[in-house]
Design an enzyme around this catalytic site. Structure first.
Site, mmCIF file in Angstrom:
data_model
loop_
_atom_site.group_PDB
_atom_site.id
_atom_site.type_symbol
_atom_site.label_atom_id
_atom_site.label_comp_id
_atom_site.label_asym_id
_atom_site.label_seq_id
_atom_site.Cartn_x
_atom_site.Cartn_y
_atom_site.Cartn_z
ATOM 1 N N ASP A 244 -9.397 6.485 6.285
ATOM 2 C CA ASP A 244 -9.510 6.943 4.908
ATOM 3 C C ASP A 244 -9.720 8.447 4.925
ATOM 4 O OD1 ASP A 244 -10.052 5.414 2.088
ATOM 5 O OD2 ASP A 244 -11.099 7.326 2.124
ATOM 6 N N ASN B 22 -1.179 2.403 2.741
ATOM 7 C CA ASN B 22 -1.784 1.961 1.496
ATOM 8 C C ASN B 22 -2.298 3.089 0.607
ATOM 9 O OD1 ASN B 22 -3.002 -0.301 -0.152
ATOM 10 N ND2 ASN B 22 -4.857 0.812 0.411
ATOM 11 N N TYR C 161 4.216 8.927 -9.882
ATOM 12 C CA TYR C 161 3.810 7.676 -9.228
ATOM 13 C C TYR C 161 4.943 6.655 -9.278
ATOM 14 C CZ TYR C 161 0.970 3.447 -8.415
ATOM 15 O OH TYR C 161 0.458 2.273 -7.927
ATOM 16 N N THR D 107 -9.836 -1.788 -8.863
ATOM 17 C CA THR D 107 -10.182 -0.887 -7.764
ATOM 18 C C THR D 107 -10.743 0.404 -8.362
ATOM 19 O OG1 THR D 107 -8.069 0.301 -7.644
ATOM 20 C CG2 THR D 107 -8.216 -1.787 -6.450
#
Length: 261
Positions: free
Chosen positions: A38, A88, A154, A189
């Protein structure tokens, strides 16, 4: 071509929270050893520490080829192999098309699309050399269906990730490497942390999909890998929408335009 996650080695980017964290946990529950990466090193470490000795953490910025190379080296040094790579990481720039500046477009493309490209350059040679493994790319239903006009960078990158994944499946599967494309709809999330807003965004116009929890998506991904499935949808209604779109694009778009406030 499907892989047994027991004793497999998985690398997951963006695994400090949300879908990445849930997938890392799901892989570990099936016995996989997981390299949790991350941008936030503390988040990565917290997730890895919770994997009952099966996790190792690394800070990783997917816009850095050197960072991804370091993750590969760590995985090979610690575990001796890499069987699964999950790409991801994703960020959003939200606003009217005319309000989102070029530098925002460039940033989203660099992370969402070129992050996957860099990962391919680093990890695919490993998987191809061993003739086995699996790649999971996180796209979005916004990469399948034309509703994300409030988040065009996006939407464009997620369409690109879908196309890239489809082409990779044609290339990699005959060489023993599986490919899955995860296309989430609403998932609970903290992705709002990764959104930059410009102007006054209009609400997206499209199907209303249910919001699901990240843990169920992690299980979906783990099952999809072991079953060697390509398209992983968190909302089954998206499949019907995709069929309608494919049957008649003009009719589908006209319906959405008519329904736009």
């Amino acid at each position: 071509m499907s892989i047994d996650l027991h004793d497999a080695v998985a690398v997951v980017t963006g695994a400090g929270s949300g879908i990445g964290r849930a997938a890392a946990r799901a892989f570990a529950r099936r016995g996989a050893r997981v390299v949790v990466t991350d941008l936030d090193a503390e988040r990565a470490r917290a997730v890895a520490d919770g994997l009952d000795g099966l996790g190792v953490a690394a800070a990783c910025d997917v816009t850095s080829l050197d960072d991804l190379q370091a993750v590969k080296d760590l995985a090979l040094k610690r575990f001796g192999r890499i069987d699964l790579v999950m790409n991801n990481v994703g960020i959003l720039a939200v606003g009217p098309a005319e309000a989102i500046p070029l530098d925002a477009w460039q940033r989203v493309i660099d992370v969402n699309l070129l992050g996957v490209v860099r990962s391919n350059l680093v990890f695919l040679p490993v998987l191809l050399e061993q003739g086995a493994g699996h790649v999971v790319n996180t796209a979005s239903t916004a990469g399948l269906l034309p509703y994300g006009f409030d988040r065009l960078p996006y939407t464009a990158t997620k369409h690109a990730v879908v196309g890239l994944s489809e082409a990779l499946a044609l290339y990699l599967r005959p060489r023993g490497v599986g490919v899955s494309c995860l296309c989430p709809a609403g998932v609970a999330t903290n992705i709002v942390e990764q959104i930059t807003f410009y102007g006054q965004p209009a609400p997206p116009q499209g199907p209303a999909f249910p919001v699901v929890d990240a843990e169920s998506v992690g299980e979906l991904v783990a099952d999809g890998v072991t079953e060697n499935r390509f398209l992983l949808l968190t909302a089954q209604g998206a499949a019907a929408e995709l069929r309608d779109l494919g049957a008649d694009v003009d009719r589908y778009l006209s319906r959405l335009i008519k329904d736009t406030p």
